[in-house]
Design a protein around this motif. Structure first.
Motif, PDB file in Angstrom:
ATOM      1  N   SER A 118     -54.995 -15.568 -18.689  1.00 31.61           N
ATOM      2  CA  SER A 118     -53.809 -15.054 -18.010  1.00 31.61           C
ATOM      3  C   SER A 118     -53.105 -13.991 -18.828  1.00 31.61           C
ATOM      4  CB  SER A 118     -52.830 -16.207 -17.726  1.00 31.61           C
ATOM      5  OG  SER A 118     -52.441 -16.827 -18.940  1.00 31.61           O
ATOM      6  N   THR A 119     -53.425 -13.938 -20.123  1.00 30.66           N
ATOM      7  CA  THR A 119     -52.762 -12.960 -20.975  1.00 30.66           C
ATOM      8  C   THR A 119     -53.609 -11.711 -21.208  1.00 30.66           C
ATOM      9  OG1 THR A 119     -53.635 -14.048 -22.951  1.00 30.66           O
ATOM     10  CG2 THR A 119     -51.463 -14.761 -22.178  1.00 30.66           C
ATOM     11  N   SER A 120     -54.784 -11.629 -20.526  1.00 31.79           N
ATOM     12  CA  SER A 120     -55.621 -10.446 -20.705  1.00 31.79           C
ATOM     13  C   SER A 120     -54.972  -9.261 -20.003  1.00 31.79           C
ATOM     14  CB  SER A 120     -57.020 -10.710 -20.144  1.00 31.79           C
ATOM     15  OG  SER A 120     -56.948 -11.007 -18.765  1.00 31.79           O
ATOM     16  N   LEU A 121     -55.058  -8.112 -20.621  1.00 34.50           N
ATOM     17  CA  LEU A 121     -54.439  -6.895 -20.109  1.00 34.50           C
ATOM     18  C   LEU A 121     -55.467  -6.122 -19.313  1.00 34.50           C
ATOM     19  CD1 LEU A 121     -51.806  -5.263 -20.150  1.00 34.50           C
ATOM     20  CD2 LEU A 121     -52.700  -4.038 -22.114  1.00 34.50           C
ATOM     21  N   ARG A 122     -55.317  -6.132 -17.984  1.00 30.59           N
ATOM     22  CA  ARG A 122     -56.219  -5.416 -17.104  1.00 30.59           C
ATOM     23  C   ARG A 122     -55.473  -4.224 -16.530  1.00 30.59           C
ATOM     24  NH1 ARG A 122     -57.657 -10.129 -13.124  1.00 30.59           N
ATOM     25  NH2 ARG A 122     -55.417 -10.369 -13.406  1.00 30.59           N
ATOM     26  N   TRP A 123     -56.155  -3.113 -16.348  1.00 30.63           N
ATOM     27  CA  TRP A 123     -55.515  -1.898 -15.875  1.00 30.63           C
ATOM     28  C   TRP A 123     -55.466  -1.885 -14.358  1.00 30.63           C
ATOM     29  CZ3 TRP A 123     -52.561   0.926 -18.769  1.00 30.63           C
ATOM     30  CH2 TRP A 123     -52.749   0.896 -20.155  1.00 30.63           C
ATOM     31  N   ASP A 124     -54.725  -2.847 -13.810  1.00 30.98           N
ATOM     32  CA  ASP A 124     -54.451  -2.862 -12.387  1.00 30.98           C
ATOM     33  C   ASP A 124     -53.158  -2.086 -12.131  1.00 30.98           C
ATOM     34  OD1 ASP A 124     -52.669  -4.538 -13.574  1.00 30.98           O
ATOM     35  OD2 ASP A 124     -53.275  -6.337 -12.508  1.00 30.98           O
ATOM     36  N   PRO A 125     -52.741  -1.902 -10.871  1.00 31.55           N
ATOM     37  CA  PRO A 125     -51.512  -1.135 -10.600  1.00 31.55           C
ATOM     38  C   PRO A 125     -50.283  -1.686 -11.293  1.00 31.55           C
ATOM     39  CG  PRO A 125     -52.803  -1.377  -8.594  1.00 31.55           C
ATOM     40  CD  PRO A 125     -53.489  -2.198  -9.643  1.00 31.55           C
ATOM     41  N   GLN A 126     -50.162  -3.025 -11.393  1.00 36.62           N
ATOM     42  CA  GLN A 126     -48.992  -3.597 -12.057  1.00 36.62           C
ATOM     43  C   GLN A 126     -48.964  -3.255 -13.541  1.00 36.62           C
ATOM     44  OE1 GLN A 126     -50.994  -5.296  -9.973  1.00 36.62           O
ATOM     45  NE2 GLN A 126     -49.593  -5.455  -8.223  1.00 36.62           N
ATOM     46  N   THR A 127     -50.142  -3.255 -14.180  1.00 45.72           N
ATOM     47  CA  THR A 127     -50.196  -2.913 -15.598  1.00 45.72           C
ATOM     48  C   THR A 127     -49.882  -1.440 -15.817  1.00 45.72           C
ATOM     49  OG1 THR A 127     -51.905  -4.611 -15.885  1.00 45.72           O
ATOM     50  CG2 THR A 127     -51.623  -3.031 -17.659  1.00 45.72           C
TER      51      THR A 127
END
Length: 347
Positions: A118-127
């Protein structure tokens, strides 16, 4: 939360209840994806609860959605199963287990991949939004910090508005997409749906200062409050289990979340104060009549938009209660109270 915050939330809930959900295509899509037990899907309190959550997500993020009452349990009681059905169910389960045990020696099941952290940083729109807002927060702090050189401060001032405008327009695109067709009717429908959103208001608010040669550091306060709230919400919901977050950021994020209403009130009062400062600037060599006119149109939009109307109407009411007695006492020839001027302009 004080009485003022409670009254504001009551007004927001009334506005959310009066919203036209049937003519919003996003509501039908949202409701079709909500998992509600069949015996609860027709209850008014459940429908109103999810309508408020939809309104909080797409219209007014500052709306506080209260949980469903404790007298209405969110989980239905487990219904008893008739004996005949229980027997048939147990026999079918036993047959399934026998077939599974018999075929397990012939077929090997591949191991299931572990779920992503859950703490992985994915480059989705929210990120992407979080990254831009965090950058705006840092740049805006540089713009208002007194020890920063003047040239760098002015550059950071304009970059703060540009970053916020870009973030707001990107959020509009992610939520509403682009017009269905590039004709006048489709453009009017699309523009009508986005013109009352907070992202659209902040985008034109920022563009009005980017294109002006007047440098008002006071105008960065709403930008700082917006970036602070969005960054804190993202960190809490995506890094709540992180040790680094719990050690260094949790206290600050909790403070921001508990004082969101205060920050929004501060933003609305600042936006109104900027309007009066721009009027005063008309008497200086930096006057810009077009910017003053456009900014007061933005204030008019903020006064009526559902996402900002509660804060602005409350601020204007407070201004009227303060100025009307002074006008009647020291300038009685001005018989029109500030509330009358406000109603004429914001009608």
């Amino acid at each position: 939360m004080g009485s003022g915050g409670e009254d504001l939330q009551k007004a927001k809930r009334l506005t959310a209840a009066a919203y036209d959900y049937d003519n919003d295509p996003r509501w039908a899509d949202y409701w079709s994806n909500v998992l509600v037990p069949p015996n609860m899907a027709s209850r008014n309190d459940v429908i109103n609860h999810f309508k408020q959550k939809f309104y909080q997500r797409y219209i007014d993020p500052e709306l506080i959605v209260e949980p469903i009452g404790t007298n209405s349990p969110s989980q239905p009681a487990t219904e008893s199963t008739p004996p005949s059905q229980a027997a048939s169910s147990s026999s079918s389960n036993s047959n399934t287990r026998q077939r599974t045990s018999g075929s397990s020696s012939r077929t090997s099941v591949p191991p299931t991949a572990p779920p992503p952290s859950s703490t992985s940083l994915r480059w989705d729109p929210q990120t992407i939004q979080f990254s831009v807002n965090a950058w705006v927060l840092v740049v805006a702090v540089l713009a208002v910090f007194p020890l920063v050189p003047q040239k760098l401060s002015n550059r950071a001032y304009r970059l703060s508005f540009l970053g916020t405008a870009g973030s707001s327009l990107y959020s509009l695109y992610m939520l509403y997409g682009k017009p269905r067709a590039w004709n006048l009717q489709a453009l009017v429908v699309w523009f009508t749906s986005v013109v009352v959103t907070k992202d659209f208001i902040y985008s034109i608010y920022c563009l009005s200062f980017v294109t002006s040669h007047l440098c008002l550091k006071f105008a960065l306060i709403p930008i700082l409050c917006r970036a602070l709230v969005l960054v804190a919400n993202f960190l809490k919901h995506n890094f709540g289990r992180s040790t680094l977050y719990r050690k260094y950021l949790e206290e600050a994020c909790v403070w921001v979340e508990s004082n969101t209403t205060t920050l929004n009130i501060l933003s609305s009062q600042t936006e109104i104060g900027i309007g009066f400062l721009l009027i005063i600037s008309l008497f200086s060599w930096q006057r810009n009549i077009f910017q003053v006119f456009m900014y007061w149109q933005i204030l008019k939009l903020m006064y009526h938009a559902p996402s900002t109307s509660g804060y602005h109407q409350s601020a204007w009411a407070k201004i009227g209660r303060t100025l009307n007695p002074l006008i009647q006492r020291y300038a009685p020839f001005l018989n029109t109270p500030i509330s009358g001027v406000k109603k004429w302009w914001f009608r």
